[in-house]
Structures are given as structure tokens and as C-alpha cells.
Design a protein around this motif. Sequence first.
Motif, short mmCIF file in Angstrom:
data_model
loop_
_atom_site.label_atom_id
_atom_site.label_comp_id
_atom_site.label_asym_id
_atom_site.label_seq_id
_atom_site.Cartn_x
_atom_site.Cartn_y
_atom_site.Cartn_z
N VAL A 125 10.20 24.00 35.76
CA VAL A 125 11.16 24.23 34.87
C VAL A 125 12.48 24.75 35.03
CG1 VAL A 125 10.98 24.99 32.52
CG2 VAL A 125 8.98 23.93 33.50
N ASN A 127 15.11 27.14 33.74
CA ASN A 127 14.97 28.12 32.53
C ASN A 127 15.93 27.88 31.59
OD1 ASN A 127 15.67 30.40 31.35
ND2 ASN A 127 14.77 31.64 32.95
N THR A 129 17.89 29.43 29.82
CA THR A 129 19.17 30.44 30.02
C THR A 129 19.83 29.94 31.10
OG1 THR A 129 18.23 32.09 31.22
CG2 THR A 129 17.82 32.33 28.78
N ALA A 130 19.42 29.14 32.09
CA ALA A 130 20.31 28.82 33.23
C ALA A 130 20.92 27.52 33.14
CB ALA A 130 19.08 28.98 34.41
N ILE B 82 16.00 35.92 24.06
CA ILE B 82 15.23 34.47 24.09
C ILE B 82 13.94 34.52 25.01
CG2 ILE B 82 16.74 33.35 25.79
CD1 ILE B 82 16.49 30.75 24.68
N LEU B 90 13.35 35.09 28.76
CA LEU B 90 13.52 34.24 29.66
C LEU B 90 14.95 34.53 30.52
CD1 LEU B 90 13.20 30.99 27.61
CD2 LEU B 90 12.06 31.79 29.70
N ASP B 91 15.51 35.41 30.01
CA ASP B 91 16.79 36.10 31.01
C ASP B 91 16.45 36.73 32.13
OD1 ASP B 91 16.08 37.74 28.66
OD2 ASP B 91 18.36 38.31 28.35
N LEU B 93 13.41 36.80 33.34
CA LEU B 93 12.92 35.96 34.50
C LEU B 93 13.75 35.17 35.10
CD1 LEU B 93 9.93 34.01 32.56
CD2 LEU B 93 10.04 36.09 33.69
N ARG B 94 15.05 34.89 34.86
CA ARG B 94 16.05 34.35 35.58
C ARG B 94 16.59 35.32 36.55
NH1 ARG B 94 21.62 33.13 32.75
NH2 ARG B 94 22.77 32.35 34.58
N ALA B 99 17.17 30.00 38.64
CA ALA B 99 17.40 29.02 37.63
C ALA B 99 16.02 28.42 37.30
CB ALA B 99 18.40 27.98 38.18
N ILE B 101 11.80 28.43 36.47
CA ILE B 101 10.72 29.58 36.12
C ILE B 101 9.69 29.41 37.18
CG2 ILE B 101 9.16 30.08 34.32
CD1 ILE B 101 11.22 28.95 32.43
#
Lengths: 491, 570
Positions: A125, A127, A129-130, B82, B90-91, B93-94, B99, B101
Motif C-alpha cells: 500500500v 502511504n 502521506t507519501a 493522520i 502514517l507520517d 511510518l513513512r 513510501a 507501508i
Amino acid sequence: MSESLKEKRSDPIIYTQLECIEGPLVALLASLSGIGFGEAVQIVDRAGNVRHGRVALLDDKRVTIEVFQGTAGLAMGGERTRFLGRPITLNLDVSIIGRRLNGMGEPIDGGPPLAGEAREISGTVINPTARSYPDEFIQTGITGIDVMNALVRGQKLPIFSSSGLPHDRLAIQIAQQAKIRPDLSAAVGTGTSSEQELVVVFAAIGVKHDVAVRFSEEISGRTVSFLNLADDPVMERLLTPRMALTAAEYLAFDLGLHVLVILTDMTVYGEALREVATARGDVPSRKGYPGYLYSDLASIYERAGQIKGKKGSITQLPILTMPNNDITHPIADLTGYITEGQIVLSRDLSRQGLYPPLELLPSLSRLMGDGVGEGLTYADHMPLMEQLYAAYARAEEVRMMTRIVGEEDLSEIDRCYLRFAQLLEQRFLAQGFSEDRSIEQSLEMGWRCLGSLPAKELTRLSQDEIEQHRSMWEGADDVKAFTQEEDTGRE
Amino acid sequence: MSARIARISGSVVTCDHAELFAMGERAAVGHVGLVGEVIRLTAEYCYIQVYEDTTNLQAGEPVAPTQTPLMVELGPGLLTTIYDGIQRPLDVLREQSGAFILRGAEAKALSRDRQWLFEPLQEVGADLSGGALLGQVQETSAIVHKILVPPLVCGHLLKIANKGEYRLHEPIALVRKDNGQEQELYLYHHWPVRQKRPVNKRLTPDIPLITGQRIIDTLFPLAKGGTAAMPGGFGTGKTVTQHNLAKWCDADVIVYIGCGERGNEMTGVLSDFPKLADPRTGHPLIERTVMIANTSNMPVSAREASIYTGITIAEYFRDQGLDVALMADSTSRWAEALREISGRLEEMPAEEGFPAYLPTRTAEFYERAGKVQTLAGDSGSVTSIGAISPPGGDFSEPVTLHTQRFVRAYWVLDKALANARFFPAIHPLESYSEYGAELVSWWMQMSTHWQRDREELFNLLMEADELKGIVRIMGEDGLSDHQRRVLLAERVTKEGFLRQSAFNANDRYASPKKQAYLLQVIMQQVRALLGDTGTIEDARERFQLDGLIRLKDEIASDDADGILKWQDAP
Ligand SMILES: Nc1ncnc2c1ncn2[C@@H]1O[C@H](COP(=O)(O)OP(=O)(O)O)[C@@H](O)[C@H]1O
Ligand SMILES: [Mg+2]
């Protein structure tokens, strides 16, 4: 520990006894350790042919495998089953460009086996945010798309069609003509024209042989094809789009290329999924399709887009045929819920010989609002689109009424709307198979169509917008000619 | 003795040693420790829904209980963040994995590194009960975050930190509970997502939630603490409407849940909200927003959980005496997640494969909305707005029908309006709101004409609808001049008042004043038009109807007074 276990398992495990064969599924009765859910499997049948499969269900007593080439000819004894210790993968390096592969990703062009790094085809998936929000206008050269439902780079925009309509023709034309116009927008990265060029990844999912041939002949340039044809194994169809998207992700996000993925026919894909689901005994929801059809389709369509800090992009153009022209059919319906709009083709317009037969009202590009307008295309792009839509919708109402009450009783205004619709269809929508219109030409044609309506009808436009474009339709010869033609025709 | 995986079927994993687990307990599944939750126990087996992709998981791998239910972390740092469906940021995790997950990714919901300026508001020696105020933190420029005693804790305050910078894991207070035990309190606490947070009492929602969307605020209004649902086929404007509400409504805090929808839409929120200013406070919208993104391609069980994660966060801000608005796009995807998990448990399906408990779960979710008196005695609210995506656009399907029973405002999105690019495509005759009557007095302060104008507008829309039925059969010729004027008047109100483009900077948000004035001016002209006796052909010019239609796009909310100049038109 599971990771190290897999590394150690250099020898694939081989068993010889199948417990049960049912539809596309086979079960092995064994208490197997070290086998992963979703793991790739090969079954060698008695004739020595290799079939591919995947672990579909796993418990401590048995392993159920879905076999992509089907189970016909498999027997209970004598088959060898190999567990590959990894999910299904595709080998990728730059040499994939130009290759022709079957629906499982095996070469059918006589070339060498694929080399490079093995990537899992189920994908991971992105992300949110990316992601980088798609906003670069792609000029397809097709007026009905560029003005009314603009495509942007990184969008997933399906074509909803029906059998017998020219969806292949249209997809090919888009693939041939699609270009970014760096001169229009400061936002578009300045790349050399070869960097801006599209690489097409084409996935045929259960389509006829001649369709596949047509695509490979007409889309020139850099292409990768994955072909599962109508007479190829049904189960393989579940892999084909994922193979194609895995290749596309590599091209886009590793090599930095702009990729256009054409997936045809997604309805056939959905039917294959239903077949497997039924065999598994999954609870059906609408029309026998499994309840997870939405999530499954999403795992394909969501693999489009752009990623921050990466140069490439994936734009998806899936094609699906609506059984019975029915837009509420589960595959069309769920696709519409997942993708970023849809281009709908009309049988009526096609019957009238109109190409491309775009049915404007149900068509939509959800990303258009962010991809056109000042600094992207032109400031008047959105207002024009909205006014054309509003007028065309009104015209369709009038047409509907005319069918019942006849034209005689129409008011003068209503007649104007009928003329407008004709003009829009015949002049604006209709174009040649290889006619490549610039966005400037297309917008101008749109403004000219509005010339057939009294200015006071154009309430979606501001007074300024009307004044600015008045000259376009007042001097427009073709409009006058067309209008007169119509008038005399009626008398 | 430890439990081992016995069976894997998609997102549902079964393990042995069921006696080790409790219903609703969080479990760590497999060597990588995927997050799961116990959803069924039998004598032998424990069934776990796993919040991540189960590919590669093997039979025989261990499953460990954790002794806690699925919880969220509540404290400063929620705003502007977020999360995925189980509150992983999520940020972060990034930053960890790039990019894409990766499975088994782990991150604390709230940063332990960040320092917050805590200001104590209690004295040592105070006797505090759950929900009582300890102090506050200015979390973003828009929101002062109140630090409360967690709901089920009460006792005597032994210590409280001085004003200063603290991180989340540094205690800021110490209480002695009634049983004599001492407990440290922090800037944050945990709360199980499936359990609603306690309040003193529920209050009647009687203040409108102004959304800035005319058709909603004027015709089908929502109250703070109310519930609304918005069914519509694809492309009818559910998401744009939800985004509009998240942007412009006058709640203090927004919780936006992207539940099983597109990744790009959440990216859009992330890129737009920092750039847009709250029309009331001028602060960037992102500063009052918490986002939860469990997109369509993310694991389906986490999608099921995302709704609860969201509503729990909403309740937490409500408990601070704030008005919270929660948007869930789309609750159908949540219901489908329920269905998928139920199918994997081989439960007996009720309608269309959905489990029999769908209506109960739906009701439970909407019941967590409401205007309340908090434990601390303040008033706060959670307004819940759910989008519904009926398969095939058929509103008689189970999710739409059950939801309709539990909400009080119902906005029907119409395919034909959307096809004609008439937005918001909320059908003016099929939609309804039960809050209308409760909010009249509020609106009458805006314009004394409001109630009459609104009623006449409704009547006009209904009358015109009947006439259109006639026209469809007999053509316009069958109509009297007056009836034609009715049709014309209806067009003016639709184009000039109800239509509102999300893309027009002047009109995407309409203040209550702009709405009331516009309604007043348009209805005044409409009355004149209907009472007119001249020819209909030149009525357009005489009543300047085109100008009236364009008024909304030309005059922004700041200049709402300019609208009244039209009153003196002929
Ligand atoms: N209020 C609005 N103003 C202008 N355009 C709108 C509005 N609401 C919807 N649209 C248009 O309709 C399209 C589809 O809306 P969307 O909210 O994505 O539909 P849904 O979520 O119901 O599938 C948007 O891309 C936009 O072009
Ligand atoms: Mg949506």
C-alpha cells in the motif's frame, strides 16, 4: 524467525498426495510446517507439465491451493507439489521494456526468461502521506475528454463500455496521443521530451486474440504486454493485472518513467474472481460476486498515482464492458466507486456513427478540478465545462420531452437547446480516429457550441466570461452554416 | 504453554489454547507480531481478526495475548496528525519505511519526544473525579487542549506539576485513589475504542452546526451533536460534501475518517487543509483536524476499526467541552468490512450477506454522537456525518435502510443532478432533517424573514415538481402563464440559491448572514415574479433574474450586506 526459516528452505518441499480436487482448488492433507499463507506453489502433473498455484487456505491439517491453470487432468496420486517459500513474484529489470509475456509473466515473445529482482505481485500500500496529488493535465487530443473530463497524470480513469463499442479504438488513440504540455504550466517539471514520453503497460485479461494483436500493433514505442487471452486459463486472470502493475511500479518508481497502464477487460477479471470465490464457498453478495470484490478491485486500482520525491507516475486506463449496458452491474458500479471518474461510451451515439461515442452525462473526471484552470490549462476551462454540461443536460431533458409531445409544441428556447446538443455532438464530440486536437482547439470548439444559445441562458458563466468569448461565436461561420442547415432540414 | 496458529483465512486467523484469550483482547499474531483482536472464542479455538495483511503467515507460528483491549492514545499531538485505522501515525511510518507501508510496522500514536507546555489549573489537595480539569496545553494555534483526569479515575490530588515543558511519559500529577492506591497521571491516557466514554448527561441539540452549504443549513440543517447520513451513488458528491463540511463547518475540532476510500482523497485533505483558513478563527484548517485514513486497499479489519478509533478521539475532545464534527466516508465500506469478517467466521448471513448484527452496530455508532454535559460539567458535542455508498445506487439496500433509522438528517444525493453538474446534488424533495424546527429561533435572529422565506421555497419546489410531471406528458403548452412563472421561479431558486460550487472561491463557504440575505432577496423577487401579469418572455429582464442567479458567485460572505442592495430592484 519465519524469515530465517524461509532462507533455510532452499529445497522446495515435495509431496505426492492430493486429498481432494474441486473446481480450481486442490487440497493436500498434511500437517505442514513452514508454509506461508499466499505462498506460490507449483504442481507437476503426470505429463510433466508445471502448473502454478497459491496457498488459499491454511490450517494445521491441510493446505488448500488455487491452481491458476485449472485442475483439469490432475489426479489424486502421482502429482508433485512444490512450495516455493515465497509469494508469487515477477522478475524485473530494465530489459522488461519491449517484452511480450503471458498472463503469468512468462515470455511468449521467444526471448530469454525475465531477469532482475523478484518483486511480489500483490503490491504494498502506498502511504497516503507519501502520495503526491495528481494535478498535471494530460492532453489526449480528444475534445470530449480534454474539455469535459480531463485526464491528469497519475489518475485512474476507466472506460465503461459495452461489447461492440469502440473502446479499444479509443484507448489506443489515447495511448498514441497522450502528452503533457509543459508550455501550458509552470507546475510541470521540465524534462526532455523522451522523459515525458509514456511507457505503455498493456494487460489483456481474457480478451480475444485479435484485440490483443491490435493493441500490440498500434501502440508504438516503449511497451510491455501481459497477455491472457480468451482461451487462456481463467484463474491466471487474477494475476495478470497484478503482474502488469508490478511492472508499472518498477518502471515508474524505480526507473522514474511515466507509465500508462491499460487493463482490458476488467469485467472478465471480475468473472474469474467470482468463479474462484464460488469454488471456495465464499458467501456471495450481489449477482454472485463475493463481498470482497470491492477490496479486491481496490487493490488493483489504487496502484495508480504519483509519489513525492519520485519522478515517475502510473496512470491507469482500465476498460470494462458492462453486461447488458448496465452501469449498476457490480463490476462497473464498484469500479466507479474506486476509480477517479469514468468515461462512459454510448450505444446510441455509436449507432449514429459518431466517434468517439462519449456519453457525457454519466462521465466524470474527479481530478479535473485540480488539474485544469489558470496556470494548468486556461482560466476559462472549468466554467466552460460546467456551462456545456448544464446546457447539455437541459437539452437531454428537452429531447426526452420531444419524444412525447413532438417538436411542434416546443418553445423557441427549447429548440435552441436541441440545436446546441446536435452541434455539440456532431462538431465538438465527433472527431477522427487519428485526429489529435490541441486543448486550445478543443476549448474554442466548446465556446462555439455555446453560440447556438442566447447569452442570457448562460448563467453558469460570469458576465465577463461571456463578453470575453462573444467574438468567438458571433463570427463563427460553421455555427451559422450548421444552424441554417438544421433549420432548412426541418422545413 | 503458548498458542499457535491453526488456520489462516485471509484476515481471520485461528489459534489453539482459547483459554488464554478474552473477547475483544488485542493479540500479537505470528513472529512479526501483527496486531489482531479476538472476535470469537470456542472451547478449542480463538478467532482473531488481523489488522494487517496475513500473507506469509504460517500455521504453527505463535499468538500472544496482551491483556488489553484495542485502545487508542488520547492526548496532545492528535491534531494535524493522520493515522491509519488502528491509530498508527502514517507520517511516522513513512519516516520508518518509506513510501510503502510495510507489514508489522509499529509506531506510537503520540510522540514521546515532543515537549508540551503544560499549565496546571488545580491545586494540591483538591478532590478530583474522572473528567476533572488538571491543566491545559496549547496544542495548536487553534486549540487549547485540556488535560483531564481519565474518566474512571478519581481521588485526592497529591502532586501537580508546575508550569513547564513536559513530554508524554513524564507524570504531571499524582492522585491517591479512594482505595488508598496512588496513581500517576500523564498528559495522555489510553481508552478502549469499542467503549463509549462516560458523560454526565445528554442534552438536546439545539444549536445549528453551520456548514456554510446553503442547501444544508437552510433546508436540511444539522444541529451540533446531531447525526446525518448522506447516501449517493458514485460520483454524486459524497466526498466533496464531506470535505466541504470538514473545511467550513463551525465545529471546534474535526475528525475526518477516510474509511475504505481513495488514497488520493486523503492526500488532498493533507495538502489543502494547511493552506485554507478557518472562516471563523483565521487559523489554518489543519490545526483543528485529526485524520484517519484506512484506504480501500488497506487491510479490511483495520477499516472496521477505523470508525471506532475516530469516534473515540471525537469523544475525547468533546469531553474537553468542545464541539466536534466527525465525518466518515464511507460507512458502507465499514459495513462491508463487517460482512467480510463475518463471512470468514462462517456466520449465518442475514440480508445480502451482511451479518444480523449490522443494525445494532450501526445504531451503536450513531448513538455515540450527541450533545452532552461532560463529567466536568461543561457542554460539548459530537456531530456524526456518515456517507453511504449504496451498491448500484439502490437506496433500498441494508446499509442505507438501517442507517436511515438511526440518523435525524438525511441528505439524498441524486444521480441526475450530479450528471447535470448541479452541485451539491442533494435532492431538495427527498432529503429531510428533523432538526429544522429546533433551529428556527436561531435563524430568526439572522433574518426575521427566514422562516417564511424557507417555507415558501419548499412550497415552490414542490409545486414546480408537480408541474414538471405535467410538462413531461403534455409539453409546456399545457401550462397556464402562472404555472410557467412557477417553473421559472423554481429555476431561479435552484440556480441562484441551492447551487453552490466547491470550486468558486466566493461561494464555497456561505456565512449564515449571506445565506439568510440571499434567501430573502431571491424570495422577494420570486414573489414579485409570481404576482406579475406581464408576459413571461420579458420577465427575465424585468426582474433581472440572470443577475440574481449570479449574485451568489459574485458576492463573498464578507460582503453579505451588499446582497441587500438588491432589495430595491424593481
Ligand atoms: N459541491 C460541489 N461543487 C462542485 N463540484 C462538485 C461538488 N460536489 C461534487 N462535485 C463534483 O463531483 C465529483 C464527484 O464528487 P465526489 O464527492 O468525489 O463523489 P462521491 O464521493 O459521491 O463518489 C467531484 O469530482 C466534483 O467534480
Ligand atoms: Mg467518494
